[in-house]
Design a protein around this motif. Structure first.
Motif: not given
Length: 503
Positions: A408, A410, A455-457
């Motif tokens: 989650h 960056d 929402d996973h980067r």
């Protein structure tokens, strides 16, 4: 959010007859208040040969946030404010579509009843449609219904082509269609493509789905006048992707999916016992053992017990699923939970204090900047904070856990996270779990290259996670061992990968 509907003239009808079908006069601009914003209907062009009606939905993000009651909000604070909801044609848009064009969707046109049953040359355009399954899936959904489909991926940033494409499509549909059916196609397929409704999916959604899919006559609550229509198979019952559509529209709620598919089978005269992927998945869900989330938490606890830790800080604790189990561990003298989302911490507080002496109100979570308080007999300590910021309150724990947290963050901020946890806090043991991207091929409906969560980067393969973990361990003086979590498959490994760092 924008939808344009363009009609062209035929020998039997003027293009401006579109106004009769939509019950919206081309010379007027109309507004329709929604609980989450305002819908506008206007006509950019209206001539006898060509007429375009536009539905523009402006979303009030603060009103949407205040109205949200779902407990499934991702445990990431910015996701509640920064997302694609105000701009992409999601379930918010289909709710407005159903309200603003309600009569048109029913095929009601008292002044021109024959027109409402006549296929018209139409072009529907939506500039931003969420569809993680990709353009091929969009074509597989609309082409069987008689549409010619143009689906172009929307780039993340046109000025930075190296960033690649987003999971949104610019979608154009052209063909001769009855307008009511064309609107029903959007009403059902847009939320199925998005697979993330903004409201709770209860049993009433089954009837909405079947009515919009032309199969309302199979249920007890079909709309007035639908019985005759329901006597013949509607478009959804005949659709080759009906199982996929039904499962996604009903938010993967297995009981609702089984009911809807059974009623669709009745329309076609089937016995409903055929090999249906969605039904099989639902039956397997009842027979399978502990969920992956339970296995993950159990694996983390097993590692902490084996390392004989005396205190634990759960970084990114979310709503407290692991934290509640840590609070029950007899060997832990201190338990701390940290999250950036205060709403998630309130839920964690209620969860971990449910069994506390004196009831749920006894222990209040601490806020960022408050003086530290030791957990233990008085309950876990809850802190508002971010794992990417250096925070002295994270120090003094024997172990730290980052369970499904790093993905989650960056990638550019991962070094800051590593410095905060391994450099400043420096617990004796650090446990990190994260999805294994190689395993994603086993998830039905997840397109190649797609991520498991909105929402996973990023999601690492096993070699990528090993490379990151080994470099962090070397830099900060830790050793690391790698463990699988969940059922392992040949060639892809387990769904979750775990790194256990020891200093």
């Amino acid at each position: 959010m924008l939808l344009t509907i363009t009609a062209t003239a035929t020998p039997e009808a003027s293009a401006t007859d579109l106004g009769f079908l939509l019950h919206k006069h081309p010379d007027k601009v109309q507004e329709f208040e929604q609980s989450f914003g305002t819908a506008h209907v206007f006509y950019p062009e209206a001539t006898r040969d060509r007429c375009t009606a536009a539905l523009l939905l402006e979303v009030d993000t603060q009103a949407l946030l205040r109205a949200r009651t779902s407990v499934s909000t991702p445990d990431f604070a910015l996701a509640r404010y920064v997302n694609d909801r105000p701009f992409a044609s999601s379930s918010l848009f289909t709710v407005a579509l159903g309200k603003v064009f309600r009569s048109a969707m029913r095929g009601s046109c008292p002044s021109r009843p024959e027109l409402a049953r006549t296929p018209l040359p139409l072009e529907l355009h939506l500039p931003a449609v969420p569809c993680r399954a990709g353009a091929e899936k969009a074509r597989a959904l609309f082409e069987p219904l008689g549409w010619r489909v143009t689906a172009e991926p929307v780039p993340l940033d046109p000025g930075l082509p190296g960033w690649g494409d987003s999971h949104h499509l610019s979608l154009t549909l052209t063909g001769e269609q009855v307008l009511s059916e064309a609107l029903s196609h959007l009403y059902v397929l847009l939320p199925a493509m998005d697979a993330g409704k903004h409201y709770w999916t209860d049993r009433s959604e089954i009837d909405k789905l079947l009515r919009a899919g032309g199969a309302a006559g199979t249920g007890e609550e079909g709309a007035e006048g639908d019985a005759e229509e329901g006597a013949r198979p509607g478009w959804l019952a005949r659709h080759p992707e009906r199982a996929w559509i039904t499962r996604r529209y009903l938010d993967r709620r297995d009981g609702h999916v089984r009911t809807a598919l059974a009623r669709l089978s009745e329309v076609l005269g089937e016995d409903g016992t055929g090999d249906d992927p969605a039904a099989e998945e639902a039956e397997e869900a009842e027979e399978r053992g502990p969920s992956l989330a339970e296995q993950r938490a159990g694996a983390v606890l097993a590692v902490l017990r084996a390392e004989r830790v005396s205190s634990v800080i759960d970084l990114g604790c979310g709503s407290g699923r692991l934290l509640a189990r840590l609070a029950e561990e007899p060997g832990l003298e201190r338990v701390t939970g940290v999250d950036v989302d205060t709403v998630a911490l309130e839920r964690a507080h209620r969860r971990v204090c449910r069994g506390c002496e004196g009831g749920p109100g006894r222990h209040r979570p601490l806020l960022a900047g408050a003086s530290g308080r030791r957990g233990g007999p008085s309950g876990p300590e809850l802190l508002v904070g971010s794992v990417v910021h250096r925070d002295r309150r994270f120090e003094g724990h024997d172990a730290a856990v980052l369970m499904e947290v790093v993905e989650h963050i960056d990638p550019s901020r991962l070094p800051a996270m590593a410095e905060s946890v391994f450099g400043l806090a420096r617990p004796r043991v650090v446990v990190v779990t994260t999805p294994n991207a190689e395993y994603n091929v086993h998830y039905e409906g997840l397109a190649d290259g797609s991520l498991r969560h909105s929402d996973h980067r990023f999601e690492w393969t096993r070699p990528e996670f090993t490379l990151w973990a080994d470099s962090v361990a070397r830099r900060y003086g830790y050793g690391v061992r790698h463990l699988p979590v969940g059922d392992e498959r040949p060639g892809t490994g387990a769904p979750t990968q775990m790194g256990v760092f020891t200093r």
